[in-house]
Design a protein around this motif. Structure first.
Motif, PDB file in Angstrom:
ATOM      1  N   MET A   1      48.607 -28.268   0.563  1.00 43.96           N
ATOM      2  CA  MET A   1      48.860 -29.476  -0.195  1.00 43.96           C
ATOM      3  C   MET A   1      48.267 -29.323  -1.590  1.00 43.96           C
ATOM      4  SD  MET A   1      48.014 -33.481   0.580  1.00 43.96           S
ATOM      5  CE  MET A   1      48.716 -33.571   2.186  1.00 43.96           C
ATOM      6  N   SER A   2      48.901 -29.928  -2.554  1.00 47.21           N
ATOM      7  CA  SER A   2      48.467 -29.830  -3.940  1.00 47.21           C
ATOM      8  C   SER A   2      47.348 -30.819  -4.237  1.00 47.21           C
ATOM      9  CB  SER A   2      49.654 -30.104  -4.854  1.00 47.21           C
ATOM     10  OG  SER A   2      49.238 -30.155  -6.185  1.00 47.21           O
ATOM     11  N   ASP A   3      46.465 -30.415  -5.132  1.00 47.92           N
ATOM     12  CA  ASP A   3      45.388 -31.307  -5.574  1.00 47.92           C
ATOM     13  C   ASP A   3      45.771 -32.055  -6.843  1.00 47.92           C
ATOM     14  OD1 ASP A   3      43.685 -30.684  -3.509  1.00 47.92           O
ATOM     15  OD2 ASP A   3      42.841 -28.960  -4.566  1.00 47.92           O
ATOM     16  N   ALA A   4      47.008 -31.883  -7.291  1.00 52.45           N
ATOM     17  CA  ALA A   4      47.468 -32.564  -8.500  1.00 52.45           C
ATOM     18  C   ALA A   4      47.489 -34.072  -8.268  1.00 52.45           C
ATOM     19  CB  ALA A   4      48.853 -32.075  -8.891  1.00 52.45           C
ATOM     20  N   PRO A   5      47.062 -34.849  -9.270  1.00 51.52           N
ATOM     21  CA  PRO A   5      47.073 -36.305  -9.105  1.00 51.52           C
ATOM     22  C   PRO A   5      48.499 -36.848  -9.034  1.00 51.52           C
ATOM     23  CG  PRO A   5      46.514 -35.740 -11.357  1.00 51.52           C
ATOM     24  CD  PRO A   5      46.567 -34.447 -10.586  1.00 51.52           C
TER      25      PRO A   5
END
Length: 41
Positions: A1-5
């Motif tokens: 999973m991405s940590d991008a907001p």
């Protein structure tokens, strides 16, 4: 999973209707919606 907001943006009713028509023709467009939000990358 991405940590991008996750960025939420307001979406106009007409844009929602066009999106539903393009991608979900088997569903009717929303009727009398109060608000809509979209995800921006």
């Amino acid at each position: 999973m991405s940590d991008a907001p996750l960025h939420l943006v307001p979406v106009r009713s007409r844009q929602v209707e066009d999106f539903v028509w393009t991608w979900h023709r088997h569903h009717p467009p929303p009727v009398r919606q109060i608000f809509a939000v979209g995800r921006s990358s």
